[in-house]
Design a protein around this motif. Structure first.
Motif, PDB file in Angstrom:
ATOM      1  N   ALA A 159       0.759  -1.102   0.020  1.00  0.00           N
ATOM      2  CA  ALA A 159      -0.025  -0.002  -0.052  1.00  0.00           C
ATOM      3  C   ALA A 159       0.960   1.298  -0.185  1.00  0.00           C
ATOM      4  N   ALA A 160       1.961   1.234   0.763  1.00  0.00           N
ATOM      5  CA  ALA A 160       2.676   2.367   0.894  1.00  0.00           C
ATOM      6  C   ALA A 160       3.403   2.618  -0.758  1.00  0.00           C
ATOM      7  N   LEU A 161       3.901   1.689  -1.064  1.00  0.00           N
ATOM      8  CA  LEU A 161       4.510   1.634  -2.219  1.00  0.00           C
ATOM      9  C   LEU A 161       3.655   2.116  -3.336  1.00  0.00           C
ATOM     10  N   LEU A 162       2.385   1.894  -3.216  1.00  0.00           N
ATOM     11  CA  LEU A 162       1.268   2.476  -4.132  1.00  0.00           C
ATOM     12  C   LEU A 162       1.086   3.736  -4.009  1.00  0.00           C
ATOM     13  N   ILE A 163       1.157   4.138  -3.042  1.00  0.00           N
ATOM     14  CA  ILE A 163       0.651   5.605  -2.418  1.00  0.00           C
ATOM     15  C   ILE A 163       2.013   6.561  -2.787  1.00  0.00           C
ATOM     16  N   TRP A 164       3.075   5.914  -2.385  1.00  0.00           N
ATOM     17  CA  TRP A 164       4.408   6.863  -3.004  1.00  0.00           C
ATOM     18  C   TRP A 164       4.466   7.151  -4.530  1.00  0.00           C
ATOM     19  N   ARG A 165       4.247   5.804  -5.085  1.00  0.00           N
ATOM     20  CA  ARG A 165       4.349   5.825  -6.777  1.00  0.00           C
ATOM     21  C   ARG A 165       3.159   6.856  -7.321  1.00  0.00           C
ATOM     22  N   CYS A 166       1.901   6.925  -6.634  1.00  0.00           N
ATOM     23  CA  CYS A 166       0.899   7.824  -6.968  1.00  0.00           C
ATOM     24  C   CYS A 166       1.340   9.176  -6.603  1.00  0.00           C
ATOM     25  N   LEU A 167       1.934   9.468  -5.531  1.00  0.00           N
ATOM     26  CA  LEU A 167       2.285  10.743  -5.377  1.00  0.00           C
ATOM     27  C   LEU A 167       3.251  11.262  -6.354  1.00  0.00           C
ATOM     28  N   GLU A 168       4.365  10.326  -6.769  1.00  0.00           N
ATOM     29  CA  GLU A 168       5.352  10.591  -7.646  1.00  0.00           C
ATOM     30  C   GLU A 168       4.779  11.407  -9.092  1.00  0.00           C
ATOM     31  N   VAL A 169       3.827  10.128  -9.526  1.00  0.00           N
ATOM     32  CA  VAL A 169       3.397  10.480 -11.019  1.00  0.00           C
ATOM     33  C   VAL A 169       2.485  11.810 -10.953  1.00  0.00           C
ATOM     34  N   ALA A 170       1.488  11.926  -9.845  1.00  0.00           N
ATOM     35  CA  ALA A 170       0.707  12.973  -9.831  1.00  0.00           C
ATOM     36  C   ALA A 170       1.498  14.216  -9.770  1.00  0.00           C
ATOM     37  N   ALA A 171       2.664  14.384  -9.171  1.00  0.00           N
ATOM     38  CA  ALA A 171       3.466  15.589  -8.973  1.00  0.00           C
ATOM     39  C   ALA A 171       4.211  15.698 -10.282  1.00  0.00           C
ATOM     40  N   LYS A 172       4.673  14.745 -11.015  1.00  0.00           N
ATOM     41  CA  LYS A 172       5.233  14.866 -12.263  1.00  0.00           C
ATOM     42  C   LYS A 172       4.361  15.297 -13.491  1.00  0.00           C
ATOM     43  N   ASP A 173       3.014  14.836 -13.377  1.00  0.00           N
ATOM     44  CA  ASP A 173       1.909  15.222 -14.089  1.00  0.00           C
ATOM     45  C   ASP A 173       1.422  16.564 -13.658  1.00  0.00           C
ATOM     46  N   GLY A 174       1.887  17.308 -12.779  1.00  0.00           N
ATOM     47  CA  GLY A 174       1.554  18.778 -12.562  1.00  0.00           C
ATOM     48  C   GLY A 174       0.085  19.057 -11.587  1.00  0.00           C
ATOM     49  N   TRP A 175      -0.392  17.914 -11.200  1.00  0.00           N
ATOM     50  CA  TRP A 175      -1.210  17.853 -10.070  1.00  0.00           C
ATOM     51  C   TRP A 175      -0.832  18.779  -8.919  1.00  0.00           C
ATOM     52  N   PRO A 176      -1.653  19.890  -8.558  1.00  0.00           N
ATOM     53  CA  PRO A 176      -1.165  20.665  -7.522  1.00  0.00           C
ATOM     54  C   PRO A 176      -1.314  19.918  -6.156  1.00  0.00           C
ATOM     55  N   ARG A 177      -2.664  19.114  -5.821  1.00  0.00           N
ATOM     56  CA  ARG A 177      -3.284  18.646  -4.716  1.00  0.00           C
ATOM     57  C   ARG A 177      -3.923  17.720  -4.886  1.00  0.00           C
ATOM     58  N   ILE A 178      -3.656  16.610  -3.826  1.00  0.00           N
ATOM     59  CA  ILE A 178      -4.341  15.552  -3.659  1.00  0.00           C
ATOM     60  C   ILE A 178      -5.107  15.469  -2.105  1.00  0.00           C
ATOM     61  N   MET A 179      -6.328  14.790  -2.238  1.00  0.00           N
ATOM     62  CA  MET A 179      -6.973  14.655  -1.187  1.00  0.00           C
ATOM     63  C   MET A 179      -7.531  13.153  -0.761  1.00  0.00           C
ATOM     64  N   LEU A 180      -7.830  12.883   0.351  1.00  0.00           N
ATOM     65  CA  LEU A 180      -8.436  11.342   0.708  1.00  0.00           C
ATOM     66  C   LEU A 180      -9.296  11.453   2.020  1.00  0.00           C
ATOM     67  N   VAL A 181      -9.953  10.385   2.326  1.00  0.00           N
ATOM     68  CA  VAL A 181     -10.638  10.213   3.339  1.00  0.00           C
ATOM     69  C   VAL A 181      -9.882   8.975   3.980  1.00  0.00           C
ATOM     70  N   GLY A 182      -9.015   9.216   5.007  1.00  0.00           N
ATOM     71  CA  GLY A 182      -8.760   8.017   5.705  1.00  0.00           C
ATOM     72  C   GLY A 182      -8.084   8.366   7.101  1.00  0.00           C
ATOM     73  N   ASP A 183      -7.318   7.683   7.818  1.00  0.00           N
ATOM     74  CA  ASP A 183      -6.789   7.865   9.112  1.00  0.00           C
ATOM     75  C   ASP A 183      -5.495   8.781   9.307  1.00  0.00           C
ATOM     76  N   ALA A 184      -5.547   9.671   9.841  1.00  0.00           N
ATOM     77  CA  ALA A 184      -4.481  10.750   9.863  1.00  0.00           C
ATOM     78  C   ALA A 184      -3.000  10.029  10.439  1.00  0.00           C
ATOM     79  N   PRO A 185      -3.062   9.104  11.662  1.00  0.00           N
ATOM     80  CA  PRO A 185      -1.472   8.710  11.521  1.00  0.00           C
ATOM     81  C   PRO A 185      -1.188   7.787  10.730  1.00  0.00           C
ATOM     82  N   TYR A 186      -2.113   6.978   9.810  1.00  0.00           N
ATOM     83  CA  TYR A 186      -1.539   6.193   8.602  1.00  0.00           C
ATOM     84  C   TYR A 186      -0.821   6.897   7.556  1.00  0.00           C
TER      85      TYR A 186
END
Length: 163
Positions: A91-118
């Motif tokens: 899951a962490a690998l997928l999230i990091w990969r998603c953040l990397e691709v989104a940043a490269k593609d120029g997305w300025p922001r991401i949101m989610l519904v989830g647990d803040a500690p995780y």
């Protein structure tokens, strides 16, 4: 374990749906985040699968566009890992990969519904001025800016993106 990630292919769709059915409650599609996704295509480059050494889907993440204050926002998730692979960091690998691709593609922001500690370990923090449709717990609405000022002036209700 040998895990690779790649963009989800069209023929992966039903296997990913089966993974989500395995990992989440049967009523998952009734959640407010699913109502925001209904009738909107996911962001193809941000739909990523993790495959094990046998080529089987071990995990998946999908992302959809939504709008807040008329601005485009990536709604991260769902992310799921097959029960036999949980605890392996997929899951962490997928999230990091998603953040990397989104940043490269120029997305300025991401949101989610989830647990803040995780999700805090990835840089997500509470979005106190962004409101998901009910019955979402406001304490679980989190976001990350992928560039300086990514959330500046982006407040209010989350709305479905119109294609």
């Amino acid at each position: 374990m040998d895990i690779t990630t790649a963009r989800e292919r069209p023929d992966d769709w039903w296997e990913v749906e089966a993974l989500y059915d395995t990992c989440f409650a049967p009523g998952r599609t009734a959640l407010s985040s699913y109502r925001l996704r209904y009738g909107v295509d996911p962001i193809e480059r941000l739909c990523i699968v993790a495959r094990d050494g046998d080529g089987q889907i071990a995990g998946a993440i999908r992302n959809w566009p939504v709008r807040v204050a008329g601005k485009e926002v990536v709604l991260l998730g769902p992310v799921a890992v097959h029960p036999v692979h949980q605890g392996e960091g997929i899951a962490a690998l997928l999230i990091w990969r998603c953040l990397e691709v989104a940043a490269k593609d120029g997305w300025p922001r991401i949101m989610l519904v989830g647990d803040a500690p995780y999700y805090g370990r990835f840089g997500f923090t509470p979005l106190t001025d962004v409101v998901m449709p009910p019955p979402t717990n406001p304490d679980r609405v989190l976001g990350i800016a992928l560039r300086k000022g990514g959330w500046d002036g982006v407040t209010g209700p989350v709305e479905r993106a119109h294609d």
